[in-house]
Write an enzyme that holds these catalytic residues in place. Structure first.
Site, mmCIF file in Angstrom:
data_model
loop_
_atom_site.group_PDB
_atom_site.id
_atom_site.type_symbol
_atom_site.label_atom_id
_atom_site.label_comp_id
_atom_site.label_asym_id
_atom_site.label_seq_id
_atom_site.Cartn_x
_atom_site.Cartn_y
_atom_site.Cartn_z
ATOM 1 N N HIS A 80 0.827 -1.214 0.000
ATOM 2 C CA HIS A 80 0.000 0.000 0.000
ATOM 3 C C HIS A 80 0.859 1.260 0.000
ATOM 4 O O HIS A 80 0.387 2.335 0.370
ATOM 5 C CB HIS A 80 -0.919 0.006 1.218
ATOM 6 C CG HIS A 80 -1.739 -1.224 1.358
ATOM 7 N ND1 HIS A 80 -2.569 -1.680 0.358
ATOM 8 C CD2 HIS A 80 -1.840 -2.122 2.373
ATOM 9 C CE1 HIS A 80 -3.161 -2.807 0.759
ATOM 10 N NE2 HIS A 80 -2.731 -3.093 1.972
ATOM 11 N N HIS A 242 -7.075 -4.460 -1.075
ATOM 12 C CA HIS A 242 -6.435 -5.755 -1.300
ATOM 13 C C HIS A 242 -7.073 -6.476 -2.488
ATOM 14 O O HIS A 242 -6.820 -7.655 -2.700
ATOM 15 C CB HIS A 242 -6.558 -6.644 -0.060
ATOM 16 C CG HIS A 242 -6.073 -6.006 1.190
ATOM 17 N ND1 HIS A 242 -6.903 -5.300 2.032
ATOM 18 C CD2 HIS A 242 -4.832 -5.939 1.735
ATOM 19 C CE1 HIS A 242 -6.201 -4.823 3.043
ATOM 20 N NE2 HIS A 242 -4.947 -5.200 2.886
#
Length: 356
Positions: A80, A242
């Protein structure tokens, strides 16, 4: 004569064929199982003012612990970036705990980070609302408190796309994490007490909502193939960071329509006043060029202006990503005057810096 022709096929009667070569991930990695450690070594080389331990998977600001200052610790799965390691430094986080790709860090990382940043005023854990993160940070807080450390936790749950998902009970934690870490970090820098820092972090989370759209899936280094399938004209509306499924899969549409969908979803759940000023994050998912992100941001401002919602602070770029996913997310925060002053306060991290 060779036992195989020029295509590599084994000739009849030549015995057992050779097993196929392992798939190589078409990414800038040396070995998928070493990608986190390798990336942390690169982070350390690029930003020598950070204390980076690639094996222990810890990133700590150089001057930690700062006496009399509340320490801020966050973390989550790698993939991320720049969240969270890129936000370690004066005015934001004191430490970050990177886990494996899309996998929560483990409690001992969090405890070690908590020890490293405790300057005697306590430590705040900023936790995205994913089951593994929540459970591991809770365990870490209990272990740290057994050692005599004072710990508070704030869970970020801003994603309005779904109320529950494969990875969470309740809303997922996404783009608002940046707002929480920056604003709480600024208050901690002013030597505010632990409860006050935790309170402003909760207020920022409560005032923020997010919504994401994926144009493509992401590909993890370990798998080497997309995490889900989208047709050439399909998008995922309300995707998680995700690659978790969102509200629906629909046909590709112009940027203006996709931004409108995100704005409607966010404003429907953003706290009143409906026409109050907002801070806006137009976030890339990792694989979207700035050219397209600025197109989307122009559409975002236009959509908000039509509704009488003024944007008083903004960020455009890749801040809370999903590896190489193409797409974007919108995060809006109903910021009060204190939040805006703290947002404007100096910050000096690898990925966010101003005012110094």
């Amino acid at each position: 004569m060779d036992a195989s022709d020029d295509t590599g096929a084994t000739a009849p009667g030549a015995g057992t064929p050779e097993p196929p070569a392992p798939r190589r991930t078409k990414k800038l990695v040396n070995a998928p199982d070493e990608v986190v450690a390798d990336a942390l070594r690169g982070l350390a080389a690029a930003h020598p003012r950070l204390r980076v331990d690639p094996r222990a998977r810890l990133v700590v600001r150089t001057d930690a612990p700062v006496a009399g200052k509340v320490g801020l610790v966050s973390g989550g799965g790698t993939g991320h970036e720049p969240l969270h390691s890129g936000f370690v430094g004066p005015g934001m986080l004191d430490a970050a705990c990177p886990g494996a790709v899309f996998t929560s860090p483990v409690p001992h990382q969090m405890v070690e980070a908590t020890r490293a940043v405790d300057g005697g005023a306590g430590v705040l854990h900023v936790v995205k609302n994913y089951t593994g993160d929540v459970l591991n940070f809770r365990m870490a807080a209990e272990l740290a408190e057994e050692e005599g450390l004072s710990v508070r936790q704030v869970v970020v749950d801003d994603d309005v796309a779904v109320s529950d998902s494969t990875f969470t009970a309740g809303r997922r934690g996404t783009g608002a994490t940046l707002f929480v870490e920056k604003i709480a970090g600024a208050l901690a820098e002013r030597r505010a007490p632990l409860d006050a820092v935790a309170d402003v972090a909760r207020r920022v989370n409560d005032a923020s909502r997010s919504f994401g759209v994926a144009l493509t899936a992401c590909t993890t280094p370990e798998r080497g193939v997309p995490t889900f399938e989208l047709g050439p004209d399909e998008i995922e509306v309300g995707v998680g960071i995700h690659g978790e499924p969102g509200r629906e899969r629909r046909a590709l549409a112009p940027a203006r329509e996709l931004v409108e969908t995100a704005v409607e979803a966010v404003l429907a759940e953003l706290p009143d006043p409906v026409d109050g000023p907002v801070m806006a994050l137009l976030n890339g998912m990792g694989g979207t060029p700035l050219l397209e992100l600025y197109v989307a941001y122009g559409d975002l401002v236009e959509a908000l202006e039509l509704r009488g919602v003024p944007v008083v602070r903004s960020l455009v770029g890749n801040y809370v990503t999903s590896l190489d996913m193409a797409g974007f997310s919108v995060t809006l925060c109903r910021a009060d005057e204190e939040m805006l002053r703290l947002w404007d306060a100096p910050v000096e991290t690898a990925a966010l810096r101003w005012g110094r």
